[in-house]
Design an enzyme around this catalytic site. Structure first.
Site, PDB file in Angstrom:
ATOM      1  N   TYR A 176      -9.552 -10.990  -6.565  1.00 44.65           N
ATOM      2  CA  TYR A 176      -8.619 -10.972  -7.691  1.00 44.65           C
ATOM      3  C   TYR A 176      -8.772 -12.191  -8.601  1.00 44.65           C
ATOM      4  O   TYR A 176      -8.334 -12.170  -9.746  1.00 44.65           O
ATOM      5  CB  TYR A 176      -7.180 -10.847  -7.174  1.00 44.65           C
TER       6      TYR A 176
ATOM      7  N   HIS B  79      -2.255   2.569  -5.752  1.00 39.53           N
ATOM      8  CA  HIS B  79      -2.963   1.358  -5.330  1.00 39.53           C
ATOM      9  C   HIS B  79      -3.214   0.405  -6.495  1.00 39.53           C
ATOM     10  O   HIS B  79      -3.401  -0.797  -6.291  1.00 39.53           O
ATOM     11  CB  HIS B  79      -4.292   1.724  -4.664  1.00 39.53           C
TER      12      HIS B  79
ATOM     13  N   ARG C 204      -0.822  -2.424  -6.612  1.00 44.98           N
ATOM     14  CA  ARG C 204      -1.182  -3.495  -5.682  1.00 44.98           C
ATOM     15  C   ARG C 204      -2.197  -4.441  -6.335  1.00 44.98           C
ATOM     16  O   ARG C 204      -2.043  -5.669  -6.298  1.00 44.98           O
ATOM     17  CB  ARG C 204      -1.751  -2.883  -4.412  1.00 44.98           C
TER      18      ARG C 204
ATOM     19  N   ARG D  62       0.849  -1.192   0.000  1.00 45.49           N
ATOM     20  CA  ARG D  62       0.000   0.000   0.000  1.00 45.49           C
ATOM     21  C   ARG D  62       0.887   1.245   0.000  1.00 45.49           C
ATOM     22  O   ARG D  62       2.012   1.209   0.481  1.00 45.49           O
ATOM     23  CB  ARG D  62      -0.911   0.011   1.228  1.00 45.49           C
TER      24      ARG D  62
ATOM     25  N   LYS E 162      -1.570  -2.969   8.157  1.00 48.48           N
ATOM     26  CA  LYS E 162      -2.670  -2.543   9.004  1.00 48.48           C
ATOM     27  C   LYS E 162      -2.582  -3.217  10.363  1.00 48.48           C
ATOM     28  O   LYS E 162      -2.205  -4.377  10.465  1.00 48.48           O
ATOM     29  CB  LYS E 162      -4.006  -2.894   8.339  1.00 48.48           C
TER      30      LYS E 162
ATOM     31  N   HIS F 160      -3.372  -9.416   3.631  1.00 48.02           N
ATOM     32  CA  HIS F 160      -4.801  -9.467   3.937  1.00 48.02           C
ATOM     33  C   HIS F 160      -5.036 -10.353   5.163  1.00 48.02           C
ATOM     34  O   HIS F 160      -4.495 -11.455   5.244  1.00 48.02           O
ATOM     35  CB  HIS F 160      -5.589 -10.041   2.755  1.00 48.02           C
TER      36      HIS F 160
END
Length: 305
Positions: A277, A242, A245, A149, A173, A268
């Site tokens: 995806y 982004h 990514r 990111r 994150k 993730h």
């Protein structure tokens, strides 16, 4: 404790106890203050809350509504856990059901990625002593090599990159670390070239990517830089950081990579997030078959009596 004070204390709890990132806390603050403007201090009135949720559906896209409702639910759960609710949690009697629209991630066509890199390497070869192009190229190579990111790239610390082995430590994150290996020698060399030119500024600021003033390279600077080079290279696609990514994930799956490994690469927490995806790759394959399969160009002459 009044409603406003509850929101303040809850956000502090999110920052210091749950250790949520600043973007998440900012979103919570906006969502909760927006709710307070609508319902006032009558936080137990489920009819006002229900009316507010209806208003959210009227004004925003489903993805945004889902996030705002999640912010509200988390806040009320916290109030309940702290025994700050004098009445029943109103969300226990509010039913929220909606179908979230599926928006497929936008990716960069392979030929456009190649065109961008070709242009940037050409500029670098013509301006060997230009520190800015060395840094910009290293940023784009890092984005495409890792699928990180933009804020992960901007906040990457100086000790997060092993220039010998090509190992990158990424803080994602929730302050979750993941390690990625850059396996392309040209990419590693590009990053080394950047480091050699900017070593003094990197060591001074503590961040791996820095600007001309010797400060941390901001997310917006990366966005502006990519926009500029995309335009200068004559790309037909408007590119954002982004999208690298999304492109990395899609092309890895298209090439046969295991989805669980792609999940780890992207950082993730749930494989459901990564599964989108698969749809993107399948859609691309369908388009190729539609455009290029020889059967679509075959016509048959049939005899009629």
């Amino acid at each position: 404790m009044d409603f406003k004070s509850c929101i303040t204390e809850y956000l502090q709890y999110c920052r210091y106890r749950k250790e949520l990132d600043e973007k998440t806390i900012k979103a919570y603050r906006i969502d909760l203050r927006q709710m307070k403007l609508h319902i006032g201090d009558d936080i137990f009135n489920r009819f006002l809350l229900d009316s507010y949720i209806t208003d959210l559906h009227r004004r925003y896209k489903q993805k945004t509504v889902k996030r705002k409702i999640a912010s509200m639910k988390a806040f009320y759960s916290w109030l309940e856990e702290r025994e700050l609710l004098e009445e029943e949690n109103p969300f226990r009697r509010i039913k929220v059901r909606f179908k979230e629209e599926k928006v497929l991630p936008r990716i960069i066509p392979r030929e456009e990625i190649k065109k961008l890199f070709q242009y940037m390497y050409l500029i670098k070869s013509r301006n060997a002593n230009d520190k800015a192009i060395q840094r910009d190229l290293a940023v784009v190579e890092m984005l495409f090599a890792t699928g990180a990111r933009v804020y992960e790239i901007s906040n990457m610390k100086s000790d997060a990159v092993d220039l010998v082995s090509g190992t990158i430590r990424i803080m994602g994150k929730g302050k979750k670390e993941r390690y990625l290996q850059i396996c392309n020698e040209e990419v590693i060399q590009c990053i080394n070239d950047y480091y050699d030119s900017w070593k003094e500024e990197i060591e001074e600021t503590g961040y791996f990517f820095v600007n001309a003033r010797g400060k941390q390279l901001s997310e917006q600077s990366i966005r502006d830089m990519i926009k500029k080079y995309s335009s200068d290279a004559g790309l037909s696609t408007e590119i954002t950081p982004h999208m690298f990514r999304h492109s990395v994930a899609t092309y890895l799956i298209e090439e046969g990579a295991d989805i669980s490994q792609v999940q780890k690469i992207l950082g993730h927490s749930s494989i459901k997030t990564t599964q989108i995806y698969i749809y993107v790759a399948a859609k691309m394959q369908a388009e190729v078959l539609r455009m290029f399969h020889p059967r679509n160009k075959m016509e048959f002459q049939l005899e009629t009596k």
